[in-house]
Structure formats: C-alpha cells, structure tokens
Design a protein around this motif. Sequence first.
Motif, PDB file in Angstrom:
ATOM      1  N   ALA A 177       0.833  -1.209   0.000  1.00  0.00           N
ATOM      2  CA  ALA A 177       0.000   0.000   0.000  1.00  0.00           C
ATOM      3  C   ALA A 177       0.862   1.251   0.000  1.00  0.00           C
ATOM      4  N   GLN A 178       1.941   1.231   0.758  1.00  0.00           N
ATOM      5  CA  GLN A 178       2.793   2.417   0.794  1.00  0.00           C
ATOM      6  C   GLN A 178       3.468   2.662  -0.543  1.00  0.00           C
ATOM      7  N   ARG A 179       3.991   1.610  -1.131  1.00  0.00           N
ATOM      8  CA  ARG A 179       4.638   1.783  -2.437  1.00  0.00           C
ATOM      9  C   ARG A 179       3.620   2.253  -3.472  1.00  0.00           C
ATOM     10  N   ALA A 180       2.412   1.691  -3.397  1.00  0.00           N
ATOM     11  CA  ALA A 180       1.369   2.103  -4.333  1.00  0.00           C
ATOM     12  C   ALA A 180       0.987   3.564  -4.111  1.00  0.00           C
ATOM     13  N   SER A 181       0.907   3.975  -2.837  1.00  0.00           N
ATOM     14  CA  SER A 181       0.549   5.366  -2.551  1.00  0.00           C
ATOM     15  C   SER A 181       1.620   6.320  -3.058  1.00  0.00           C
ATOM     16  N   GLY A 182       2.883   5.913  -2.912  1.00  0.00           N
ATOM     17  CA  GLY A 182       3.957   6.751  -3.425  1.00  0.00           C
ATOM     18  C   GLY A 182       3.917   6.855  -4.933  1.00  0.00           C
ATOM     19  N   TRP A 183       3.677   5.714  -5.586  1.00  0.00           N
ATOM     20  CA  TRP A 183       3.561   5.730  -7.046  1.00  0.00           C
ATOM     21  C   TRP A 183       2.368   6.564  -7.479  1.00  0.00           C
ATOM     22  N   PHE A 184       1.226   6.387  -6.800  1.00  0.00           N
ATOM     23  CA  PHE A 184       0.017   7.114  -7.163  1.00  0.00           C
ATOM     24  C   PHE A 184       0.210   8.611  -6.996  1.00  0.00           C
ATOM     25  N   THR A 185       0.783   9.014  -5.861  1.00  0.00           N
ATOM     26  CA  THR A 185       0.976  10.437  -5.622  1.00  0.00           C
ATOM     27  C   THR A 185       1.952  11.039  -6.623  1.00  0.00           C
ATOM     28  N   GLY A 186       3.029  10.306  -6.909  1.00  0.00           N
ATOM     29  CA  GLY A 186       3.980  10.802  -7.896  1.00  0.00           C
ATOM     30  C   GLY A 186       3.367  10.911  -9.278  1.00  0.00           C
ATOM     31  N   ALA A 187       2.651   9.849  -9.677  1.00  0.00           N
ATOM     32  CA  ALA A 187       2.005   9.871 -10.995  1.00  0.00           C
ATOM     33  C   ALA A 187       0.960  10.970 -11.061  1.00  0.00           C
ATOM     34  N   LEU A 188       0.202  11.122  -9.965  1.00  0.00           N
ATOM     35  CA  LEU A 188      -0.837  12.142  -9.942  1.00  0.00           C
ATOM     36  C   LEU A 188      -0.231  13.536 -10.073  1.00  0.00           C
ATOM     37  N   SER A 189       0.892  13.746  -9.427  1.00  0.00           N
ATOM     38  CA  SER A 189       1.536  15.060  -9.526  1.00  0.00           C
ATOM     39  C   SER A 189       1.916  15.368 -10.970  1.00  0.00           C
ATOM     40  N   TRP A 190       2.484  14.371 -11.656  1.00  0.00           N
ATOM     41  CA  TRP A 190       2.840  14.594 -13.060  1.00  0.00           C
ATOM     42  C   TRP A 190       1.606  14.795 -13.926  1.00  0.00           C
ATOM     43  N   VAL A 191       0.569  14.008 -13.646  1.00  0.00           N
ATOM     44  CA  VAL A 191      -0.667  14.132 -14.414  1.00  0.00           C
ATOM     45  C   VAL A 191      -1.287  15.509 -14.214  1.00  0.00           C
ATOM     46  N   LEU A 192      -1.285  15.984 -12.968  1.00  0.00           N
ATOM     47  CA  LEU A 192      -1.878  17.290 -12.685  1.00  0.00           C
ATOM     48  C   LEU A 192      -1.085  18.401 -13.360  1.00  0.00           C
ATOM     49  N   VAL A 193       0.229  18.263 -13.353  1.00  0.00           N
ATOM     50  CA  VAL A 193       1.051  19.261 -14.045  1.00  0.00           C
ATOM     51  C   VAL A 193       0.741  19.247 -15.540  1.00  0.00           C
ATOM     52  N   ALA A 194       0.666  18.034 -16.104  1.00  0.00           N
ATOM     53  CA  ALA A 194       0.360  17.924 -17.533  1.00  0.00           C
ATOM     54  C   ALA A 194      -1.028  18.462 -17.843  1.00  0.00           C
ATOM     55  N   ALA A 195      -2.007  18.115 -16.976  1.00  0.00           N
ATOM     56  CA  ALA A 195      -3.374  18.590 -17.197  1.00  0.00           C
ATOM     57  C   ALA A 195      -3.450  20.107 -17.109  1.00  0.00           C
ATOM     58  N   GLY A 196      -2.767  20.665 -16.110  1.00  0.00           N
ATOM     59  CA  GLY A 196      -2.757  22.121 -15.980  1.00  0.00           C
ATOM     60  C   GLY A 196      -2.114  22.796 -17.172  1.00  0.00           C
ATOM     61  N   ALA A 197      -0.984  22.233 -17.616  1.00  0.00           N
ATOM     62  CA  ALA A 197      -0.293  22.809 -18.766  1.00  0.00           C
ATOM     63  C   ALA A 197      -1.147  22.706 -20.027  1.00  0.00           C
ATOM     64  N   LEU A 198      -1.813  21.549 -20.212  1.00  0.00           N
ATOM     65  CA  LEU A 198      -2.680  21.387 -21.383  1.00  0.00           C
ATOM     66  C   LEU A 198      -3.855  22.357 -21.341  1.00  0.00           C
ATOM     67  N   THR A 199      -4.445  22.517 -20.166  1.00  0.00           N
ATOM     68  CA  THR A 199      -5.589  23.417 -20.040  1.00  0.00           C
ATOM     69  C   THR A 199      -5.188  24.856 -20.345  1.00  0.00           C
ATOM     70  N   LEU A 200      -4.070  25.285 -19.780  1.00  0.00           N
ATOM     71  CA  LEU A 200      -3.600  26.646 -20.044  1.00  0.00           C
ATOM     72  C   LEU A 200      -3.222  26.811 -21.512  1.00  0.00           C
ATOM     73  N   ALA A 201      -2.531  25.809 -22.056  1.00  0.00           N
ATOM     74  CA  ALA A 201      -2.133  25.882 -23.458  1.00  0.00           C
ATOM     75  C   ALA A 201      -3.359  25.954 -24.364  1.00  0.00           C
ATOM     76  N   ARG A 202      -4.383  25.177 -24.010  1.00  0.00           N
ATOM     77  CA  ARG A 202      -5.608  25.198 -24.811  1.00  0.00           C
ATOM     78  C   ARG A 202      -6.250  26.577 -24.785  1.00  0.00           C
ATOM     79  N   LEU A 203      -6.351  27.172 -23.597  1.00  0.00           N
ATOM     80  CA  LEU A 203      -6.964  28.492 -23.484  1.00  0.00           C
ATOM     81  C   LEU A 203      -6.215  29.514 -24.323  1.00  0.00           C
ATOM     82  N   VAL A 204      -4.885  29.510 -24.195  1.00  0.00           N
ATOM     83  CA  VAL A 204      -4.086  30.485 -24.929  1.00  0.00           C
ATOM     84  C   VAL A 204      -4.153  30.209 -26.429  1.00  0.00           C
ATOM     85  N   PHE A 205      -4.016  28.940 -26.825  1.00  0.00           N
ATOM     86  CA  PHE A 205      -4.013  28.572 -28.241  1.00  0.00           C
ATOM     87  C   PHE A 205      -5.346  28.923 -28.897  1.00  0.00           C
ATOM     88  N   PHE A 206      -6.437  28.592 -28.210  1.00  0.00           N
ATOM     89  CA  PHE A 206      -7.745  28.875 -28.779  1.00  0.00           C
ATOM     90  C   PHE A 206      -8.023  30.372 -28.820  1.00  0.00           C
TER      91      PHE A 206
END
Length: 756
Positions: A334-363
């Motif tokens: 569970a701990q290893r999974a939580s660490g993986w999940f939190t790390g992956a989630l952080s990258w996903v959130l960064v990517a999602a935020g960057a995509l959302t901002l990029a979309r707003l500016v691009f559009f």
Amino acid sequence: MSGLADPQDKRVWPHAPVSAWQDPAAVQGESRHPVAAPTPPPGKRADPRGHWFLLAIGMLLAAFALVLNGYVTNVVGETRTVPPTADHPSRQLAEIRRGGPVLNLTGGEASSARLPDRTIALTFDDGPDPAWTPAVLDALKKYGAKATFFTVGSKVAEHPELARRIVAEGHELGNHTYAHADLAAVPGWRLRLELSLTQKALAGATGLHTTLVRPPYSSTPAAITGPQWESMKTLAGEGYLVTLTDLDTKDWSRPGTRKIVTSSLPAGGRGAIVMMHDSGGDRKQTVEAVDLVLKELTGKGYRAVTVTKALGMPSAQQPAGGVERFVGSALNVAQRASGWFTGALSWVLVAAGALTLARLVFFAVLAWVHARRTRGGRRRRGRAPAWPAPPPVTVIVPAYNEEAGIQATVRSLADTAYPGPVEILVIDDGSTDSTAELAAGLGFANVRVIRQPNGGKPAALNTGIAQAGHELLIMVDGDTVFEPATIGRLVRQLSDPTVGAVSGNTKVGNRRGMIGRWQHIEYVIGFNLDRRAFEQLDCMATVPGAIGAFRRSALVALGGVSTDTLAEDTDLTMALCRAGWRVVYEEKALAWTEAPTSLGQLWKQRYRWCYGTMQAMWKHRRAVLDKDPFGRRCLGYLALFQVLLPLLAPVVDLMAIYSTAVGDPLPVVAVWAGFVAVQALTGWYALRLDGERASALWVLPLQQFVYRQLLYLVVIQSLATAVLGVRLRWHTVRREGTFGTPPALVSPPPAPGART
C-alpha cells in the motif's frame, strides 16, 4: 435541385440503421422529442447507479493514498523536535544520564549497560536507502563486521529487499519509528502507532520483529531531555530496549570523512556504540569513514558486532506471526502504491494544468486570427463569392410540446430582414399540447405546420428535409428565437460552394439567475470562442441544433439526419466533415435559446449531450484513419479535453482539499487564482468578440464550485452508461417560456435593401 425528394411528398424518410449503442426506439428523439423506450431487460437499469459507489470507493482509496504518502513524507502529522529547556531531573533520570547507552526501563528500577572493552557496535539510522545502505553493507562485509541498523518503517516498506539483505548478512534490525517522528513531541497513541507500523513493515519485509528501539533525534544518555525521558518510559512499557549512543559522529552534517573517523574511535580501548546514518542525504563521507574506522579498529584488536551480541544478549530479532507478516506485506504494498500514485498524480496534474492553459491560450490566439480574417465577411480561404440574388431558404422547426415558446420562435423567423423567399416548416412531432395550433394561429402565409406521430427530433428533421422546397436549409429549435439579420448572415456563408454547413452563435436568453449566468459564460467561452478556433483548424465538431444552416443536397447524400446517436447535431456535423464539406462559424448570426433553469434540468440536458457526443465519437472513430486531418484533430480534442481531463477533475479537487487541509493553503489558492485569472482574461476577450458586457465575469470564480463539479460528474455518468451498455432514456427538459415576449435585440435589423 436534382436528386432531391419531391417537396410535395408527405412521406417521412426511413430511419437509418441503428447502432449497437442503443435500442432502436430509444434513439428516436431529443430532450423535447421523447419517445417511450421499451422496458429494459431484467437486471439492466435504465440509468446506472452502481458506478457512484465505485467512484466513492475510488475517491476514498485516492484519499487514503494521499494521506498515507503524506504521513510517510511527514506532510501529514509532521513533527518537530522539542527544543531543549532547563529542567530539574529526577534522581532516576540523573543516574541514567551518567549511565551507559543501552537502557532497560522495563523493571521497577531503570538500569543501563555499557559495551565491554575493545568492542564496538556500529549503528546506522534512518535507512534503508537504495544508494547508501548497500555501500555500507559492502564496507562491513569487507572486514567481516556486523552492525545494527535502526530502520525507518516507511523506508523498509519502500525497499524491503534491503531489509532482507541486512538480515541475510547477519546484521541486526532496530526500530527507528515509521515516519521519523520525534517521540517526545507526539501523544501516546502516535508513539505506539509509529512503533507498531514499523514492526509490521519489518514483518512484511523480513518476517521478523525487533526489541531494539532508538528514538529519532536522540543522542548520548547525557543529552536526554525531560520529554524524551517520558517517551522512553513509554517505549519500555511496550517492551523495547532503548539504545542510545556513546559516540555521536554527527555525520548527518557532513563534517568531512576525517572528522567522522575521529569522532568514531573510542579512547583507551573502551567499548562504544557509534551512531552513524545510512540515509537522509549524501552519505559518501559516512561510507568512506566506515572503511577507515574498521581498518583502524581491527588493527587495534577490536571486534565489530551487533548491540545484543556485544552485551551477550539473545538476538533482538524474533519471528513474526503469519497474520503480522500478511498485514505487513499489505502495508508495504500500500505504501509503495501510494507513493507511485501520488507521484504519478503530480505529473498528471502538471500535464493537465499545462494542457488546459495551453488550450486556453491557443484557442484565444486562433479566435483572434479568425476575428481578423472574417472581418468584413472574409473567410479563412478568401472572400466568399456573393450570391447574385438572395436565394430562397427553408427554415425547419422541429417541435414537441413547445407551446411555451413556439409563437416567439415562429414570429422571429417570419419577421426576418432577409430579402429572399423564406419558407418556414414547423414539424409538430406528436405534441400533446397546443404547439401546432399556436404556430398555425399566427397566420403567416409562409408558415406551414406539418403534423406527424411522435418519432423524435431526427425523424422530425428528416420530415422537414423531405418537405423542404429549397436547397438551403436552416434548422432551429422550437425554444429559440432569431434576430432579423440572422438568416441572411447564415446564408451568405453558403455562397461558398465548398461550405456544407454553417454554425450560428447561440446566446442564452434567460441569464438572470446564477445558473443562467454560468451557462451564459460557458456558451460564450466554451462554445462560441471554440467554434472560431475549430473553423481555423477545419475540425468543427458540432453545428448546434438551435441554429445551423445546411445544403439539402449534402444532407440527402448522407441519408438525412441519423438516428444512431442522442447528439444528432454532432453526428451530422462529423458526417459532413468526413464527406469533404467545410463547416464554418458565423459569429454574427445570433440565436437566443432557453437554457435549463435548475441543476436537475441542466443535468438532464448535459447528460444527453455528453453521452450523445461519446456515441458520435465511437461511431466516427475510424475518422482518425482518414487522410483528412479532421478526425485526428476533432476526435483527439474531444477525447482529451471532453472525456479524459474531466475524469481527472474529482482527483484534482480532492488533492486541492487535501493540500489545503494538511499544508499551507496559499500555494493552492495561488494556483487556483492563477487559473481563474487566465480564464477571466480569455473570457474577457471572448465576451469582447461577442459584443457582450465583461461584467458577466463576476460569476466566473463561483463557476468553479457546483457548476464545474456537475459537468465533470456528467462525464463520469455518461462514460459509465456507455461502458456498462445501459440504454439511456430520453430526458425531457421543462420549458419556461422565456421568449413569450421577444427579447431585446443586441443589434438592430439592417435597413431595407441593406446587404446581409
């Protein structure tokens, strides 16, 4: 108009084949054109519910993962060392401070022990560490030395193979808490939890428990503080032998290899427990010092053994029970999974935020380009040729129980400023109210009311297409009103023979309430601004049913309006694009529509829209393989921004709440404010392009609560419905009759004879 059906033919077009997505009867309708769906088979709910339970479980698991990872990394339950204060030690504590480093407090009287002469017990805290623990073990192995490792439970869970290697090579394990908490600064329950979790982690990794403990932030007996003394008595009550040190090398400060070696060597041949660290930072100096210390002490006749071996005691390691091993293994996973999940989630959130901002500016940039190129009637591929004379137009109004607003709709169409012939067909799709009578009662000569049994909106539109007398068609919902110049502005774009359809600009007419204001912002930013960008990219996804112009010959070639999906407008638009037709956006062709006035009605509408869009995406999935880039652009955009990112939104909200609750809320608030600011800037530009007041933006921050959540929950509901293969019934949206009195126009009609 060769190839078209006879305008006088009263027959309704046959329906297109129905896909496996829906029951044939269930797809023949629209929110205001419901058709009774057959009773679903036993066990098939018409509206799935179980996924909400699964979503709740998933959110709880995500919350557990965040809390567990936060606990491990000291984000949750962080402890700080208690600063030393002047105290008045008891007689017992005073004696302990003068005693040896191994404390036995389990009896009535406290006692301590020292190591015998020429015996050294090297101890290592804060590990295991994948970079430095193996290096320390190699150095010990080189001299045949044994040591005691006071391990942090969370790191054992993270690197169980290192704990197993420590045991396999004959070394000893000790308990150094689970999250390196200062035991003098935590309540009793937290102290016991720290010890218990570490024992479970050890049991899961090695199958062993230990009776040795070293409190974090401890040193020599002389340095024991009053709070530490109290915590040590609690440790003794749990059956632990407290192990401090004789020589604290302070290697954690990286003073240099030579200083670490010097502070590790006992004087006068005495025995000693030496404290070092195999984790917590760069331990290169420690590894070098271990080699030098062992080399020097071996030459002086010292033996390097474990703490219990040095004292002549039984091993501190004892076999753990089967249940403890299982629980420990589960905790470690569970701990290893939580660490993986939190790390992956952080990258996903960064990517999602960057995509959302990029979309707003691009559009926004694409919308700016569109606005410049369409100024004065110019389109992206040059100026559309003017019609030699205003061509005749047929307006099709499918209507089911629209008595609240049908007269306002028909009146706005009949009062058009368009100079050419306009035929208006009101297709009454089996209404049970007075829709047909009210439309016919207006007495307009160019209005024809056609009645048919209830077959749904696609069937009504196909009837209108079959009965239309002209090539150019305009489709409008029965709750929508046109401005006088709207028909002319739509038609002028069809003067380009490559254009098969034109999307108009839909406005929310009932925008006084908060829900109406939220939808007004969404229509302007999320729909109309996007359509400008979609035209530039040649990937228009939807010509809205509320206002759209089409070539009848193009629709006939497609077999009419399909009944395959619940979003017939999206399905039709995609089909036109795949057939090679251009679809453009006319921002000045304004139509006022009635938006849902309650969250329940909004849910029904968006549920149908979202599910129907997913159906259309699935139906046209092979478009990604077409030579034309429409499929890749359109379906890629919809899959990423309309399906995938909304699925991540609940976890984003959960992480925002979590970060605010356990840490400094300012970073979360700053990120949120930054996103809102970018949205507001984009919204201001979109409102400016649409000629709307920027004051509407005051509701934008509030849109992030309730409204945003409703929209992403709709996506989850729609996806669950699609995946489970459950038949979705048509949802009827109640009409309020917003346009019983025609709304004030935002632009005056053109003067007689003016070009439209």
